[in-house]
Design a protein around this motif. Structure first.
Motif, PDB file in Angstrom:
ATOM      1  N   MET A  78       1.274   5.521   0.215  1.00  0.00           N
ATOM      2  CA  MET A  78       0.705   6.821   0.580  1.00  0.00           C
ATOM      3  C   MET A  78       1.643   7.919   0.091  1.00  0.00           C
ATOM      4  O   MET A  78       2.855   7.830   0.267  1.00  0.00           O
ATOM      5  CB  MET A  78       0.517   6.928   2.099  1.00  0.00           C
ATOM      6  CG  MET A  78      -0.074   8.267   2.549  1.00  0.00           C
ATOM      7  SD  MET A  78      -0.773   8.209   4.230  1.00  0.00           S
ATOM      8  CE  MET A  78       0.707   7.995   5.226  1.00  0.00           C
ATOM      9  N   LYS A 128      -9.515  -8.880   4.809  1.00  0.00           N
ATOM     10  CA  LYS A 128     -10.239  -9.356   3.634  1.00  0.00           C
ATOM     11  C   LYS A 128     -10.093 -10.865   3.513  1.00  0.00           C
ATOM     12  O   LYS A 128      -8.988 -11.396   3.573  1.00  0.00           O
ATOM     13  CB  LYS A 128      -9.694  -8.689   2.359  1.00  0.00           C
ATOM     14  CG  LYS A 128     -10.117  -7.230   2.207  1.00  0.00           C
ATOM     15  CD  LYS A 128      -9.596  -6.673   0.904  1.00  0.00           C
ATOM     16  CE  LYS A 128     -10.021  -5.223   0.726  1.00  0.00           C
ATOM     17  NZ  LYS A 128      -9.504  -4.650  -0.536  1.00  0.00           N
ATOM     18  N   LYS A 155      -5.375   1.946   9.314  1.00  0.00           N
ATOM     19  CA  LYS A 155      -6.704   1.360   9.139  1.00  0.00           C
ATOM     20  C   LYS A 155      -6.824   0.643   7.801  1.00  0.00           C
ATOM     21  O   LYS A 155      -7.452  -0.412   7.706  1.00  0.00           O
ATOM     22  CB  LYS A 155      -7.773   2.454   9.253  1.00  0.00           C
ATOM     23  CG  LYS A 155      -7.991   2.953  10.671  1.00  0.00           C
ATOM     24  CD  LYS A 155      -9.092   4.001  10.718  1.00  0.00           C
ATOM     25  CE  LYS A 155      -9.378   4.427  12.152  1.00  0.00           C
ATOM     26  NZ  LYS A 155     -10.448   5.455  12.221  1.00  0.00           N
ATOM     27  N   GLU A 156      -6.218   1.212   6.771  1.00  0.00           N
ATOM     28  CA  GLU A 156      -6.259   0.575   5.455  1.00  0.00           C
ATOM     29  C   GLU A 156      -5.502  -0.753   5.478  1.00  0.00           C
ATOM     30  O   GLU A 156      -5.969  -1.751   4.916  1.00  0.00           O
ATOM     31  CB  GLU A 156      -5.647   1.511   4.408  1.00  0.00           C
ATOM     32  CG  GLU A 156      -5.636   0.960   2.993  1.00  0.00           C
ATOM     33  CD  GLU A 156      -7.020   0.799   2.399  1.00  0.00           C
ATOM     34  OE1 GLU A 156      -7.146   0.023   1.416  1.00  0.00           O
ATOM     35  OE2 GLU A 156      -7.972   1.416   2.896  1.00  0.00           O
ATOM     36  N   ASN A 172      -3.827   4.862  -7.272  1.00  0.00           N
ATOM     37  CA  ASN A 172      -4.471   4.265  -6.103  1.00  0.00           C
ATOM     38  C   ASN A 172      -3.664   4.468  -4.820  1.00  0.00           C
ATOM     39  O   ASN A 172      -3.549   3.571  -3.981  1.00  0.00           O
ATOM     40  CB  ASN A 172      -4.721   2.772  -6.338  1.00  0.00           C
ATOM     41  CG  ASN A 172      -5.704   2.177  -5.358  1.00  0.00           C
ATOM     42  OD1 ASN A 172      -6.603   2.859  -4.876  1.00  0.00           O
ATOM     43  ND2 ASN A 172      -5.543   0.898  -5.047  1.00  0.00           N
ATOM     44  N   LYS A 200       0.855  -1.186   0.000  1.00  0.00           N
ATOM     45  CA  LYS A 200       0.000   0.000   0.000  1.00  0.00           C
ATOM     46  C   LYS A 200       0.890   1.234   0.000  1.00  0.00           C
ATOM     47  O   LYS A 200       1.880   1.297   0.721  1.00  0.00           O
ATOM     48  CB  LYS A 200      -0.913   0.017   1.234  1.00  0.00           C
ATOM     49  CG  LYS A 200      -2.000   1.085   1.174  1.00  0.00           C
ATOM     50  CD  LYS A 200      -2.957   0.822   0.037  1.00  0.00           C
ATOM     51  CE  LYS A 200      -3.959   1.962  -0.141  1.00  0.00           C
ATOM     52  NZ  LYS A 200      -4.833   1.737  -1.315  1.00  0.00           N
ATOM     53  N   HIS A 248      -7.793 -11.850   0.130  1.00  0.00           N
ATOM     54  CA  HIS A 248      -6.841 -10.797  -0.217  1.00  0.00           C
ATOM     55  C   HIS A 248      -5.943 -11.232  -1.369  1.00  0.00           C
ATOM     56  O   HIS A 248      -5.361 -12.301  -1.346  1.00  0.00           O
ATOM     57  CB  HIS A 248      -5.983 -10.484   1.009  1.00  0.00           C
ATOM     58  CG  HIS A 248      -4.913  -9.473   0.728  1.00  0.00           C
ATOM     59  ND1 HIS A 248      -5.163  -8.291   0.086  1.00  0.00           N
ATOM     60  CD2 HIS A 248      -3.588  -9.482   1.011  1.00  0.00           C
ATOM     61  CE1 HIS A 248      -4.038  -7.603  -0.015  1.00  0.00           C
ATOM     62  NE2 HIS A 248      -3.068  -8.316   0.525  1.00  0.00           N
ATOM     63  N   HIS A 255      -7.616  -3.232   7.304  1.00  0.00           N
ATOM     64  CA  HIS A 255      -8.754  -3.627   6.463  1.00  0.00           C
ATOM     65  C   HIS A 255      -8.332  -4.659   5.420  1.00  0.00           C
ATOM     66  O   HIS A 255      -9.029  -5.649   5.179  1.00  0.00           O
ATOM     67  CB  HIS A 255      -9.334  -2.392   5.782  1.00  0.00           C
ATOM     68  CG  HIS A 255     -10.428  -2.706   4.793  1.00  0.00           C
ATOM     69  ND1 HIS A 255     -11.665  -3.166   5.165  1.00  0.00           N
ATOM     70  CD2 HIS A 255     -10.437  -2.635   3.436  1.00  0.00           C
ATOM     71  CE1 HIS A 255     -12.413  -3.360   4.086  1.00  0.00           C
ATOM     72  NE2 HIS A 255     -11.684  -3.054   3.033  1.00  0.00           N
ATOM     73  N   ILE A 256      -7.167  -4.429   4.804  1.00  0.00           N
ATOM     74  CA  ILE A 256      -6.657  -5.360   3.798  1.00  0.00           C
ATOM     75  C   ILE A 256      -6.395  -6.723   4.428  1.00  0.00           C
ATOM     76  O   ILE A 256      -6.717  -7.763   3.848  1.00  0.00           O
ATOM     77  CB  ILE A 256      -5.362  -4.810   3.154  1.00  0.00           C
ATOM     78  CG1 ILE A 256      -5.687  -3.582   2.290  1.00  0.00           C
ATOM     79  CG2 ILE A 256      -4.672  -5.882   2.323  1.00  0.00           C
ATOM     80  CD1 ILE A 256      -4.464  -2.847   1.790  1.00  0.00           C
ATOM     81  N   ILE A 289      -3.007   6.587  -1.221  1.00  0.00           N
ATOM     82  CA  ILE A 289      -3.590   7.478  -0.221  1.00  0.00           C
ATOM     83  C   ILE A 289      -2.848   8.801  -0.326  1.00  0.00           C
ATOM     84  O   ILE A 289      -1.632   8.822  -0.541  1.00  0.00           O
ATOM     85  CB  ILE A 289      -3.431   6.885   1.198  1.00  0.00           C
ATOM     86  CG1 ILE A 289      -4.121   5.523   1.306  1.00  0.00           C
ATOM     87  CG2 ILE A 289      -3.963   7.838   2.256  1.00  0.00           C
ATOM     88  CD1 ILE A 289      -3.813   4.781   2.599  1.00  0.00           C
ATOM     89  N   SER A 328      -5.011   6.758   9.024  1.00  0.00           N
ATOM     90  CA  SER A 328      -5.692   6.330   7.806  1.00  0.00           C
ATOM     91  C   SER A 328      -4.945   5.167   7.151  1.00  0.00           C
ATOM     92  O   SER A 328      -5.560   4.175   6.719  1.00  0.00           O
ATOM     93  CB  SER A 328      -5.790   7.499   6.827  1.00  0.00           C
ATOM     94  OG  SER A 328      -6.375   7.101   5.610  1.00  0.00           O
ATOM     95  N   LEU A 329      -3.624   5.265   7.094  1.00  0.00           N
ATOM     96  CA  LEU A 329      -2.821   4.194   6.516  1.00  0.00           C
ATOM     97  C   LEU A 329      -2.933   2.912   7.342  1.00  0.00           C
ATOM     98  O   LEU A 329      -3.096   1.818   6.791  1.00  0.00           O
ATOM     99  CB  LEU A 329      -1.363   4.634   6.422  1.00  0.00           C
ATOM    100  CG  LEU A 329      -0.365   3.605   5.863  1.00  0.00           C
ATOM    101  CD1 LEU A 329      -0.755   3.193   4.449  1.00  0.00           C
ATOM    102  CD2 LEU A 329       1.046   4.173   5.898  1.00  0.00           C
TER     103      LEU A 329
END
Length: 211
Positions: free
Chosen positions: A118, A176, A168-169, A145, A116, A179, A172-173, A147, A165-166
């Protein structure tokens, strides 16, 4: 991963020299700021535990890296195991934003395909000296894509918000059920050169997706 798990995520901070990478780390880790931050040589490692909800704590294992010349040598080993990469540029220096492309290519080459990313435009307190329009940077981040946040380490604007925010992302991933671990079609795509002309609407025409 259950709700009560204590997860650790390795996050690597990259970007040109003097964009405020160490200041960003010091603000999120110790809530401190200094005008005389030492230049990072190699990589420094820090940790910050975030409580993202009533039952879940996440440990951000943050790796603060040196600028271009030194980082290129150590990039392969320090990207290994990273769940997220934070690219930092200085909103008052166009060159530091143009070089986001350079750092993004390092991610493509060395990082896991599901990392991910940012993008942070730092030194928001120097708004009167801004050279990089927020819209241009935001459009670029959305195209890949990423942040996106603009921050100020001096007055702590958006620093906590960005890293929460990072975190939490990432959480969240992890939660899944299916994933996606590999995105070979994403790896094949290359980054386009960054355009700073604010009159151009289509800043980036070809997208490279970070899963």
């Amino acid at each position: 991963m259950s709700e009560a798990d204590f997860a650790t995520y390795k996050i690597i901070i990259i970007g040109d020299e003097s964009v405020g990478k160490t200041s960003l780390v010091m603000r999120i880790v110790d809530n401190q700021f200094s005008y005389s931050m030492p230049i990072t040589v190699g990589v420094d490692n820090y940790s910050r535990i975030l409580q993202i909800n009533s039952t879940t704590k996440l440990n951000l294992n943050i790796w603060d890296t040196a600028g271009q010349e030194r980082f290129s040598v150590i990039a392969p080993s320090y990207f290994r195991g990273s769940k997220a990469a934070v690219i930092v540029y200085d909103i008052t220096r166009e060159e530091s934003f143009k070089n986001v492309e350079y750092w993004a290519k390092h991610i493509t080459e060395y990082a896991s395909s599901d990392i991910k990313v940012m993008l942070i435009g730092n030194k928001l307190d120097l708004e009167d000296k801004r050279k990089v329009l927020k819209k241009i940077a935001l459009d670029y981040a959305r195209s890949y894509n990423m942040i996106f946040f603009e921050t100020s380490c001096l007055n702590a604007t958006n620093v906590e918000t960005a890293f929460v925010s990072l975190a939490k992302e990432l959480h969240h991933i992890d939660r899944k059920p299916e994933h996606i671990e590999n995105c070979p079609e994403a790896i094949k795509e290359k980054f386009k050169s960054i355009i700073l002309d604010h009159k151009t609407d289509n800043t980036v025409k070809k997208k490279r997706k970070f899963c």
